[in-house]
Motif scaffolding. Structure first.
Motif, mmCIF file in Angstrom:
data_model
loop_
_atom_site.group_PDB
_atom_site.id
_atom_site.type_symbol
_atom_site.label_atom_id
_atom_site.label_comp_id
_atom_site.label_asym_id
_atom_site.label_seq_id
_atom_site.Cartn_x
_atom_site.Cartn_y
_atom_site.Cartn_z
ATOM 1 N N HIS B 24 -8.026 2.379 -46.711
ATOM 2 C CA HIS B 24 -7.522 3.400 -45.789
ATOM 3 C C HIS B 24 -6.015 3.557 -45.928
ATOM 4 N N ASN B 65 -17.732 2.799 -42.429
ATOM 5 C CA ASN B 65 -16.986 3.804 -41.681
ATOM 6 C C ASN B 65 -17.938 4.731 -40.929
ATOM 7 N N CYS B 106 -8.854 11.447 -43.244
ATOM 8 C CA CYS B 106 -10.221 10.936 -43.224
ATOM 9 C C CYS B 106 -10.494 10.157 -44.505
ATOM 10 N N LYS B 130 -21.038 13.198 -44.387
ATOM 11 C CA LYS B 130 -20.359 14.353 -43.798
ATOM 12 C C LYS B 130 -21.380 15.321 -43.208
ATOM 13 N N GLU B 161 -10.742 18.754 -39.689
ATOM 14 C CA GLU B 161 -10.500 18.329 -41.072
ATOM 15 C C GLU B 161 -9.136 18.811 -41.553
ATOM 16 N N ARG B 164 -6.295 16.868 -40.021
ATOM 17 C CA ARG B 164 -6.089 15.524 -40.594
ATOM 18 C C ARG B 164 -5.288 15.598 -41.884
#
Lengths: 196, 196
Positions: B24, B65, B106, B130, B161, B164
DNA sequence: CTAGGGTGTTACCGGTCTGTAACTATGCAA
DNA sequence: TTGCATAGTTACAGACCGGTAACACCCTAG
């Protein structure tokens, strides 16, 4: 007469063009300088005579992308001179076309995802180029006489940005298919409110 | 009594948790297996006894996740049992909180940007996870009695989205600051139309 | 003809990457 | 105590990475 723009241009231009293409397709960390120079029909030494490091090459590629994006805005003005609202709709169509062009998202966003070092030289240019794009869309919306131009521009920006990553994750058959409908609906909605 | 969940858990769990965190923060290609095992307080051989390759480790991290994301939806139902509209608003608040949590986007989207090989095993799980997320949001909107639930869910998805990646490129002071306003405005607007 | 800048070639440096081999140490269970 | 699964250690293989040194080769300008 030169027989092929790519083949007979200067090595520096070939390297830049090839790197842009390969970074776009395979990601930045997924491509080595050897592969770039070989695909560009040259060699590593020539690359390092024109760019002091791979990082600088990356930055130049991003700047070249931004230059192409700038040309896009100029094309809108050329196609619909003075008609800012038509240019907003042209932006929507252009964005939709990009979504279906290939399954890769925005090069700036992808680069930001890959280059995580907070002080990486590319992060600065990514930020300023994204902010420039935003400013142009805000100006366009404002000049089109749309109330709350900033909010509309930001909403359209986020929708487009999201659609690009959506294409990258689930493909072109996902939520991004609705992009044009969403964008056009928003424009209509914002035009319905106060128009300054 | 165990003195520290991370330290005294099984090596496999420590590796998975550490890898998730490091992927991440630094990206997938930005972290080597040596660095992961060292940070997890173990060694490379143990990693390869539990995961047959780095790619498989990546896939397991993405699945973990998704499991956490699934728990998030359950938390909405637990907090507002039966009140689907409240859960939609809870999703908006949660999404906004994620935007300000850290500057990284993400993990699925970032992984998709990095892993460009079309047949990479991670691409399959990214797509299905997704799509599962999207299905849950669509169902939630529909059960909340909102007309055009798919369109609203897709719009909210793209906005989130996009927000992010916007945070990742220009920071938290960019267009993403307007996310909540956009989302709430959309929900109001869609509730105003036919409600099934 | 000549000088020099841009280019190509080869070989190399030190480092890092994924993945494996062989062996040792630990802890638990029968 | 014996036996076995799990985990740790060291060393290594083979490939690739970004970057550099030294040198040979044009092509063109003067």
């Amino acid at each position: 007469m030169t027989d092929g723009v790519v083949e007979r241009s200067r090595p520096r231009d070939r390297i830049l063009e090839t790197a842009r293409d390969m970074f776009h397709k395979h990601g930045i960390k997924g491509v080595g300088v050897d592969a770039i120079t070989e695909a560009a029909g040259t060699n590593k030494m020539t690359l390092y005579r024109h760019f002091e490091s791979k990082d600088e090459l990356i930055v130049e590629c991003l700047r070249a992308n931004a230059a192409k994006a700038g040309a896009m805005w100029d094309a809108f003005e050329a196609e619909f001179p003075g008609d800012k609202l038509a240019q907003v709709h042209a932006w929507v169509r252009k964005a939709a076309a990009m979504l279906n062009a290939d399954g890769r998202g925005c090069d700036m966003a992808n680069a930001a995802a890959e280059l995580t070092e907070p002080d990486h030289p590319a992060r600065l240019v990514i930020k300023e180029l994204k902010e420039a794009q935003r400013a142009r869309l805000v100006t366009l919306c404002r000049d089109a006489g749309i109330g709350q131009a900033e909010l509309l521009a930001d909403t359209l920006s986020l929708l487009f940005e999201g659609a690009r990553v959506s294409v990258q994750t689930v493909g072109t058959e996902g939520p991004s298919t609705q992009f044009v409908r969403m964008a056009e609906g928003l424009i209509v909605s914002f035009r319905g409110t106060a128009a300054g």
